[in-house]
Design a protein around this motif. Sequence first.
Motif, PDB file in Angstrom:
ATOM      1  N   GLU A  20       0.821  -1.210   0.000  1.00  0.00           N
ATOM      2  CA  GLU A  20       0.000   0.000   0.000  1.00  0.00           C
ATOM      3  C   GLU A  20       0.853   1.258   0.000  1.00  0.00           C
ATOM      4  O   GLU A  20       0.511   2.244  -0.665  1.00  0.00           O
ATOM      5  CB  GLU A  20      -0.939  -0.027   1.205  1.00  0.00           C
ATOM      6  CG  GLU A  20      -1.987  -1.109   1.088  1.00  0.00           C
ATOM      7  CD  GLU A  20      -2.522  -1.603   2.412  1.00  0.00           C
ATOM      8  OE1 GLU A  20      -3.446  -2.435   2.376  1.00  0.00           O
ATOM      9  OE2 GLU A  20      -2.023  -1.183   3.482  1.00  0.00           O
ATOM     10  N   ARG A  21       1.961   1.234   0.696  1.00  0.00           N
ATOM     11  CA  ARG A  21       2.866   2.383   0.702  1.00  0.00           C
ATOM     12  C   ARG A  21       3.452   2.602  -0.694  1.00  0.00           C
ATOM     13  O   ARG A  21       3.547   3.738  -1.166  1.00  0.00           O
ATOM     14  CB  ARG A  21       3.969   2.173   1.726  1.00  0.00           C
ATOM     15  CG  ARG A  21       4.813   3.411   1.949  1.00  0.00           C
ATOM     16  CD  ARG A  21       5.863   3.227   3.027  1.00  0.00           C
ATOM     17  NE  ARG A  21       5.239   2.946   4.310  1.00  0.00           N
ATOM     18  CZ  ARG A  21       5.533   1.892   5.068  1.00  0.00           C
ATOM     19  NH1 ARG A  21       6.448   1.028   4.673  1.00  0.00           N
ATOM     20  NH2 ARG A  21       4.938   1.709   6.221  1.00  0.00           N
ATOM     21  N   MET A  22       3.831   1.517  -1.360  1.00  0.00           N
ATOM     22  CA  MET A  22       4.392   1.641  -2.706  1.00  0.00           C
ATOM     23  C   MET A  22       3.337   2.163  -3.690  1.00  0.00           C
ATOM     24  O   MET A  22       3.635   3.032  -4.519  1.00  0.00           O
ATOM     25  CB  MET A  22       4.941   0.292  -3.190  1.00  0.00           C
ATOM     26  CG  MET A  22       6.236  -0.089  -2.536  1.00  0.00           C
ATOM     27  SD  MET A  22       7.019  -1.616  -3.104  1.00  0.00           S
ATOM     28  CE  MET A  22       5.932  -2.340  -4.238  1.00  0.00           C
ATOM     29  N   ILE A  23       2.116   1.663  -3.592  1.00  0.00           N
ATOM     30  CA  ILE A  23       1.059   2.108  -4.507  1.00  0.00           C
ATOM     31  C   ILE A  23       0.707   3.573  -4.242  1.00  0.00           C
ATOM     32  O   ILE A  23       0.565   4.359  -5.189  1.00  0.00           O
ATOM     33  CB  ILE A  23      -0.184   1.209  -4.395  1.00  0.00           C
ATOM     34  CG1 ILE A  23       0.135  -0.180  -4.945  1.00  0.00           C
ATOM     35  CG2 ILE A  23      -1.364   1.818  -5.137  1.00  0.00           C
ATOM     36  CD1 ILE A  23      -0.955  -1.196  -4.719  1.00  0.00           C
ATOM     37  N   ALA A  24       0.598   3.959  -2.971  1.00  0.00           N
ATOM     38  CA  ALA A  24       0.267   5.348  -2.643  1.00  0.00           C
ATOM     39  C   ALA A  24       1.352   6.292  -3.133  1.00  0.00           C
ATOM     40  O   ALA A  24       1.062   7.331  -3.744  1.00  0.00           O
ATOM     41  CB  ALA A  24       0.059   5.503  -1.134  1.00  0.00           C
ATOM     42  N   GLY A  25       2.590   5.939  -2.893  1.00  0.00           N
ATOM     43  CA  GLY A  25       3.702   6.787  -3.337  1.00  0.00           C
ATOM     44  C   GLY A  25       3.791   6.872  -4.848  1.00  0.00           C
ATOM     45  O   GLY A  25       3.978   7.959  -5.414  1.00  0.00           O
ATOM     46  N   SER A  26       3.645   5.734  -5.507  1.00  0.00           N
ATOM     47  CA  SER A  26       3.695   5.724  -6.976  1.00  0.00           C
ATOM     48  C   SER A  26       2.547   6.525  -7.570  1.00  0.00           C
ATOM     49  O   SER A  26       2.735   7.271  -8.539  1.00  0.00           O
ATOM     50  CB  SER A  26       3.638   4.284  -7.495  1.00  0.00           C
ATOM     51  OG  SER A  26       4.719   3.544  -7.017  1.00  0.00           O
ATOM     52  N   ALA A  27       1.358   6.360  -7.002  1.00  0.00           N
ATOM     53  CA  ALA A  27       0.200   7.098  -7.509  1.00  0.00           C
ATOM     54  C   ALA A  27       0.392   8.600  -7.321  1.00  0.00           C
ATOM     55  O   ALA A  27       0.046   9.396  -8.202  1.00  0.00           O
ATOM     56  CB  ALA A  27      -1.080   6.628  -6.817  1.00  0.00           C
ATOM     57  N   LEU A  28       0.951   8.988  -6.179  1.00  0.00           N
ATOM     58  CA  LEU A  28       1.184  10.413  -5.935  1.00  0.00           C
ATOM     59  C   LEU A  28       2.215  10.978  -6.907  1.00  0.00           C
ATOM     60  O   LEU A  28       2.010  12.056  -7.486  1.00  0.00           O
ATOM     61  CB  LEU A  28       1.628  10.639  -4.491  1.00  0.00           C
ATOM     62  CG  LEU A  28       1.881  12.089  -4.095  1.00  0.00           C
ATOM     63  CD1 LEU A  28       0.613  12.930  -4.249  1.00  0.00           C
ATOM     64  CD2 LEU A  28       2.394  12.169  -2.669  1.00  0.00           C
ATOM     65  N   LEU A  29       3.307  10.250  -7.121  1.00  0.00           N
ATOM     66  CA  LEU A  29       4.325  10.723  -8.063  1.00  0.00           C
ATOM     67  C   LEU A  29       3.781  10.785  -9.488  1.00  0.00           C
ATOM     68  O   LEU A  29       4.031  11.756 -10.215  1.00  0.00           O
ATOM     69  CB  LEU A  29       5.555   9.816  -8.008  1.00  0.00           C
ATOM     70  CG  LEU A  29       6.411   9.946  -6.759  1.00  0.00           C
ATOM     71  CD1 LEU A  29       7.535   8.921  -6.770  1.00  0.00           C
ATOM     72  CD2 LEU A  29       6.986  11.351  -6.656  1.00  0.00           C
ATOM     73  N   LEU A  30       3.012   9.775  -9.880  1.00  0.00           N
ATOM     74  CA  LEU A  30       2.420   9.772 -11.207  1.00  0.00           C
ATOM     75  C   LEU A  30       1.416  10.915 -11.358  1.00  0.00           C
ATOM     76  O   LEU A  30       1.370  11.583 -12.402  1.00  0.00           O
ATOM     77  CB  LEU A  30       1.753   8.424 -11.486  1.00  0.00           C
ATOM     78  CG  LEU A  30       1.183   8.209 -12.876  1.00  0.00           C
ATOM     79  CD1 LEU A  30       2.245   8.390 -13.949  1.00  0.00           C
ATOM     80  CD2 LEU A  30       0.572   6.818 -12.970  1.00  0.00           C
ATOM     81  N   LEU A  31       0.645  11.155 -10.323  1.00  0.00           N
ATOM     82  CA  LEU A  31      -0.316  12.260 -10.349  1.00  0.00           C
ATOM     83  C   LEU A  31       0.401  13.598 -10.509  1.00  0.00           C
ATOM     84  O   LEU A  31       0.011  14.430 -11.331  1.00  0.00           O
ATOM     85  CB  LEU A  31      -1.156  12.258  -9.072  1.00  0.00           C
ATOM     86  CG  LEU A  31      -2.144  13.407  -8.887  1.00  0.00           C
ATOM     87  CD1 LEU A  31      -3.218  13.361  -9.967  1.00  0.00           C
ATOM     88  CD2 LEU A  31      -2.781  13.345  -7.515  1.00  0.00           C
ATOM     89  N   LEU A  32       1.458  13.803  -9.733  1.00  0.00           N
ATOM     90  CA  LEU A  32       2.211  15.059  -9.840  1.00  0.00           C
ATOM     91  C   LEU A  32       2.825  15.223 -11.225  1.00  0.00           C
ATOM     92  O   LEU A  32       2.764  16.309 -11.816  1.00  0.00           O
ATOM     93  CB  LEU A  32       3.296  15.106  -8.762  1.00  0.00           C
ATOM     94  CG  LEU A  32       2.800  15.266  -7.332  1.00  0.00           C
ATOM     95  CD1 LEU A  32       3.949  15.119  -6.341  1.00  0.00           C
ATOM     96  CD2 LEU A  32       2.105  16.592  -7.148  1.00  0.00           C
ATOM     97  N   ALA A  33       3.409  14.153 -11.764  1.00  0.00           N
ATOM     98  CA  ALA A  33       4.015  14.222 -13.097  1.00  0.00           C
ATOM     99  C   ALA A  33       2.963  14.486 -14.165  1.00  0.00           C
ATOM    100  O   ALA A  33       3.175  15.290 -15.077  1.00  0.00           O
ATOM    101  CB  ALA A  33       4.770  12.923 -13.386  1.00  0.00           C
TER     102      ALA A  33
END
Length: 165
Positions: A20-33
């Motif tokens: 869940e930490r990996m998915i949340a972090g990846s989703a946040l980075l992808l959202l920002l990009a």
Amino acid sequence: MLPFEPAWITRLRHALTRMERMIAGSALLLLLALVFGQVLARNLFESSIPVADILSRYLVLYVTFFGAILAIEHQRHIKLDVIAICMTPAGLRLLMPPLYLISAAVCAVFAWAAMRFWYDDWQYIAEHLRWSSILALITPLGFSLLALHFLIGGLFRAAESDATT
């Protein structure tokens, strides 16, 4: 409430939290990009990324659900502090398991309703938009994971708190 947390529950909790930490972090980075790319495309090239708005909408849901799950796991979720201030630590330890179990039941009902809604959407959505319907699975999945974390917290967390205090 069970007197101890079995080792397999502990391993499950830790594995889920890592994922869940990996998915949340990846989703946040992808959202920002994605949002940054969309702003650049609109301002510099007077165009846009075709699916950026839909993707960003779903990425916000991914970040929200997985962030909420991590908040529950680390006991950082929203609480009624007015009541918590007035109670003793022992009273809070007695109150938390039933509240977690009630929260698990509510999230399970929401997961069931979200799955029914998603399935209805899946049946009637146009073929070229099926990819967005797959992304929408975050709603039933997110509520299911919230229910699981609340259930584990309600059954085992209080025993863990008793051992540490």
